[in-house]
Every structure is written in structure tokens, then in C-alpha cells.
Design an enzyme around this catalytic site. Structure first.
Site, PDB file in Angstrom:
ATOM      1  N   CYS A 216      28.765 -62.157  -5.112  1.00  0.00           N
ATOM      2  CA  CYS A 216      28.324 -60.979  -4.357  1.00  0.00           C
ATOM      3  C   CYS A 216      29.172 -59.737  -4.639  1.00  0.00           C
ATOM      4  O   CYS A 216      28.642 -58.635  -4.794  1.00  0.00           O
ATOM      5  CB  CYS A 216      28.262 -61.266  -2.861  1.00  0.00           C
TER       6      CYS A 216
ATOM      7  N   ASP B 117      21.902 -55.625  -0.045  1.00  0.00           N
ATOM      8  CA  ASP B 117      22.504 -56.947   0.058  1.00  0.00           C
ATOM      9  C   ASP B 117      22.466 -57.657  -1.299  1.00  0.00           C
ATOM     10  O   ASP B 117      21.385 -57.976  -1.815  1.00  0.00           O
ATOM     11  CB  ASP B 117      21.743 -57.762   1.108  1.00  0.00           C
TER      12      ASP B 117
ATOM     13  N   HIS C 167      23.088 -60.651  -1.991  1.00  0.00           N
ATOM     14  CA  HIS C 167      22.807 -62.083  -1.890  1.00  0.00           C
ATOM     15  C   HIS C 167      21.340 -62.435  -2.160  1.00  0.00           C
ATOM     16  O   HIS C 167      20.976 -63.609  -2.159  1.00  0.00           O
ATOM     17  CB  HIS C 167      23.217 -62.602  -0.510  1.00  0.00           C
TER      18      HIS C 167
END
Length: 317
Positions: free
Chosen positions: A144, A269, A271
Site C-alpha cells: 500500500c 485507497d 488497497h
């Protein structure tokens, strides 16, 4: 770029005066003198609400004057190489094929923040959204922060601040192993998790960008940093790398109720593991506005680091 033939009259009482002619040419009878002037069109996404079409931007002093007059940041926006392509469908020459500014349709702020005086402060300019599983790299569960670094570097590329490539995971690990004593035994090519501190090292080594670090002792204290975040987006405009407990995120904006002081945060994000489909990404909230409880849950009692990249002031904008 479009080339026109005009008589050389170029005085404007409302904008800086630009005289792109030599003294010898100025002595010539202007009734008979013609000169080719090349107008270039520049996109001002995130900086001005419209495109601009202007000539003479191959001249350093004229670019500097325009930057001052339009209050543009000290990043290259008007160099000839920054002009819009004739083909409007063409990608930015520094783009690598990822989604550009997937937040555009939600940039006005979240519908669920009901205040009548909402003030939104966003990343200025363009970036590419980097996330898990891109580039044929299976980094689910550990990559990440690498992806957050890539998103930030893409901003510097798309603003023409640097032409350095987007660093791969291996590139990042190699830099850490070579330059940081704490990572001298790092397994290059492995799946080692890194944090925002390592991210700031990489930005400095790779593109010469410094970062201002905001340390948040616990997630509940994040609203205390509202003014600093607003100031960052207004003065620097770069994406912010966030370390939230054991997770990394990229902040690309903040929306504040000017009456109550309530804030929410626009997050890209890293992820996400799916295809680059904007509709899916927005509907599922992978790029979206987050409340404070999002960070409280993911920090799990740990601290938050925010690395706010600073725009270097190139001598020649």
C-alpha cells in the site's frame, strides 16, 4: 500549437506587457513588419477554471510574469512542452496509463455533509491512481505505501516538475537498501512492508522532493490538523501520504463545514485490487470521502503519520 501572422502590437493594459521583439525589430516600421506568433493552449486543471491560450511562453521572463499575474504555483505549467495536444483524446505525455483524477465527479464534497457552508480543498492538478495488483505485481497485503509513493510521483510527473519514471516496488526497495542503514539487509524483490517515513526518503532520493511530517498521536486528534491540511492543499496541492496504523492511504482533499468545523477527507485507497473502472471505484468507495471513524477503525489505537510533499521551486518555471 497554432501559428498566425499578425502585426507586432502587443500591449495590454490589464495583463503584463510582453514584447517578444529585439530592439532592432522594434525600430522597423510596424506598418510593413509582420512576425509569426505561436499561440499555445494550456490546461489549467486544478489551478484555473479554464484553459488559456497565450503566445511567447518559450520566453522564461514572460512565463514568470504570467505565473505571478495568474497566481500560479511554482511548477511548470506554461512551458511549450506543457501545451495541450491537438488530439483532445491523447493521454498526457507523462502518463503511464492509470486512471487520472478519478475523484473529479465527487470533488464538490460529500452529499452527506449537510452544512450550508462547505469548503473543499483538493489536490491541485493531475495524478494517476496507483493501487494493488497493477503493473502485474501481486502486492496485496503489503504494497500500500509503495502505491501511495507512486501516486505522489505521478503528480510531480503530470505537473512537469520531474521526468523521473514511476518507481517500481523493486526500485523503491533498491533505493532503501542502498541508502538507508536500517534497510541494508532488505530483501529486494520480496514483500517487505514499508511506511510513510520510508516514503519520504524515497521521494527525496528519487525526485528531490521534501515532505512536511504531521504526526497525529491518535486518530481522534485528526480534526486538530484541519487548518494545516487546508493550508497544504491551497499552497502545495500535492497528494498526501498517510500511514494509519498498519495501513497506508493517499489523501487528495479535505472538506470542512465552516460553521461546525466538521471535516471529512477525500482518500484514494491503494488497497483496491480490481480493474481501473471509475464507476466501480467510486461506488465501492475506494476513492471517496471518509469520516473520522474510518481512520479510528483502521488505526486501531495506533498513531497516524501524514507526509505532505512540498513543491520544489524550480528556477525555470
Amino acid at each position: 500549437a497554432h501559428t498566425h501572422t499578425n502585426t507586432p502590437t502587443h500591449t495590454n493594459t490589464t495583463t503584463p506587457t510582453h514584447t517578444p521583439y529585439t530592439p532592432e525589430l522594434q525600430k522597423t516600421d510596424t506598418k510593413t513588419l509582420t512576425q509569426h506568433i505561436t499561440f499555445r493552449t494550456f490546461g489549467m486543471s486544478g489551478f484555473l477554471p479554464h484553459c488559456v491560450c497565450v503566445d511567447g511562453t518559450e520566453t522564461d521572463t514572460w512565463r514568470v510574469a504570467l505565473h505571478r499575474y495568474w497566481r500560479l504555483p511554482k511548477v511548470p505549467l506554461l512551458k511549450p512542452s506543457c501545451r495541450l495536444a491537438v488530439d483532445e483524446t491523447a493521454a498526457h505525455p507523462m502518463a503511464v496509463g492509470k486512471l487520472v483524477n478519478p475523484h473529479d465527479s465527487i470533488k464538490e464534497g460529500p452529499t452527506w455533509l449537510k452544512g450550508k457552508d462547505k469548503r473543499t480543498h483538493l489536490v491541485r492538478g493531475m495524478y494517476e491512481y496507483a493501487h494493488y495488483s497493477q503493473d502485474k505485481c501481486n502486492d496485496d497485503g503489503w504494497g500500500c505505501c509503495y502505491r501511495s509513493i507512486q501516486t505522489v510521483v505521478s503528480w510531480y510527473r503530470l505537473q512537469n516538475v520531474t521526468d523521473k519514471p514511476i518507481p517500481s516496488h523493486t526500485d523503491i526497495q533498491t533505493m532503501l537498501k542502498k541508502n538507508d542503514e536500517a534497510h541494508k539487509d532488505l530483501d529486494v524483490g520480496g514483500s517487505t512492508w514499508i511506511g510513510t517515513v520510508e516514503g519520504t526518503y524515497v521521494l527525496q532520493w528519487h525526485i528531490g522532493a521534501d515532505c512536511r511530517i504531521l504526526f497525529v498521536q491518535e486518530a481522534a486528534d485528526l480534526p486538530n490538523f484541519t487548518k494545516q491540511l487546508q493550508e497544504h492543499f491551497e499552497t502545495q496541492g500535492t497528494p498526501i501520504m498517510m500511514g494509519v496504523g498498519n495501513y497506508a492511504y493517499t489523501m487528495i482533499g479535505i472538506c470542512v463545514d465552516a460553521v461546525t468545523g466538521d471535516a471529512c477527507y477525500l482518500i484514494a485507497d491503494p488497497h483496491y485490487t480490481g480493474a481501473d473502472n471509475v464507476k466501480t471505484i467510486l461506488e465501492k468507495g475506494w476513492v471517496g470521502w471518509k469520516k473520522l471513524d474510518f481512520f479510528e477503525k483502521n488505526a486501531a489505537g495506533k498513531f497516524i503519520n501524514m507526509a505532505c510533499p512540498i513543491v520544489a521551486s524550480p528556477e525555470n518555471i
